[in-house]
Design a protein around this motif. Structure first.
Motif, short mmCIF file in Angstrom:
data_model
loop_
_atom_site.label_atom_id
_atom_site.label_comp_id
_atom_site.label_asym_id
_atom_site.label_seq_id
_atom_site.Cartn_x
_atom_site.Cartn_y
_atom_site.Cartn_z
N SER B 30 23.14 69.91 83.38
CA SER B 30 24.52 69.99 82.75
C SER B 30 24.92 71.01 81.87
N ASN B 31 23.63 71.10 81.12
CA ASN B 31 23.87 72.20 79.92
C ASN B 31 22.29 72.70 79.48
N SER B 92 19.51 69.31 79.49
CA SER B 92 19.96 68.10 79.97
C SER B 92 20.43 68.12 81.29
N GLY B 94 22.74 65.78 82.11
CA GLY B 94 23.74 64.77 82.00
C GLY B 94 23.70 63.51 81.34
N GLY B 95 22.47 63.11 81.12
CA GLY B 95 22.05 61.87 80.63
C GLY B 95 21.73 62.03 79.03
N PHE B 96 21.20 61.36 78.37
CA PHE B 96 21.15 61.36 77.11
C PHE B 96 19.86 62.16 76.58
N LYS B 97 18.77 62.42 77.51
CA LYS B 97 17.70 63.19 77.19
C LYS B 97 17.78 64.57 77.24
N THR B 98 17.36 65.20 76.33
CA THR B 98 17.32 66.68 76.18
C THR B 98 15.73 66.86 76.19
N ILE B 99 15.32 67.70 77.35
CA ILE B 99 13.79 67.91 77.70
C ILE B 99 13.67 69.31 77.33
#
Lengths: 114, 110
Positions: B30-31, B92, B94-99
């Motif tokens: 998503s970003n 991300s 679109g969820g809460f996690k940034t990998i």
């Protein structure tokens, strides 16, 4: 405005000992994260929180526990430290979670487990 | 689960040369964000890309987000010694996690 503050900055543990890392943010951010950084492996997400009283597992949660009793604080606990947990730990926070916004990082906590 | 791969792992350049690091995700993002970490420091946010095919510039830095939103690149024109550090992409879905990717460490020789 301190931003994200981590304590302690350095710690040496013996195998089997326990400890808690504290992360505090003064930006009223809803979302907080704990990452570990190891050479050549980037930053790996341990646990995260989307709000006070909530926590969730990240990529490498085993051996760690977390708590978010207050919005501004996010604690990372090691119940029985192992040498594999020797790492630099970074806490981060963000204003928005879903469609995550900019992460603000603390200065890191270097942990050595002997 | 979501994985973000980044190459190269290291890059040595002569001051004035260009530098590029590439990031690929196993899932549609998503970003994507880019961070810089100076030696001994903590990651510092550089930029976030959200739209398919987006290109953003910051002085000598150019950031691109792929059309399929699964890859991204950071290009530095005419590197300077102040560019030294590790550059991370972070995605991300679109969820809460940034990998985060594993990072590219840039060395600049004066």
């Amino acid at each position: 405005n301190a931003g994200v503050t981590q304590t302690p900055k350095f710690r040496v543990l013996k195998t089997g000992q326990s400890m808690t890392l504290l992360c505090a943010q003064d930006m009223n951010h809803e979302y907080m994260y704990w990452y570990r950084q190891d050479p050549g492996m980037g930053l790996r997400l341990i646990h995260y929180s989307v709000g006070e009283g909530t926590t969730a597992k990240g990529e490498v949660p085993d051996g760690y526990n977390v708590s978010r009793l207050k919005k501004q604080n996010f604690l990372l606990g090691l119940e029985s430290a192992a040498p594999s947990q020797t790492s630099v730990y970074f806490c981060a926070s963000s204003f928005s979670g879903r469609e995550t916004g900019e992460l603000f990082f603390g200065e890191g906590s270097r942990l050595t487990v002997l | 689960g979501q994985q973000v791969m980044q190459i190269p792992q290291y890059q040595h350049v002569q001051e004035g040369e260009d530098f590029t690091t590439y990031c690929n995700s196993s899932t549609t993002l998503s970003n994507i964000q880019w961070y810089k970490q100076r030696p001994g420091g903590h990651p510092v946010f550089l930029i976030q890309l959200v739209k398919s095919g987006e290109v953003k510039k910051q002085k000598r830095l150019t950031f691109q987000f792929g059309e399929a939103k699964k890859n991204s690149s950071l290009h530095i024109t005419a590197t300077q010694t102040t560019d030294v550090g590790t550059y991370f992409c972070a995605g991300s879905d679109g969820g809460f996690k940034t990998i985060f990717g594993a990072g590219t460490r840039l060395f600049v020789k004066a």
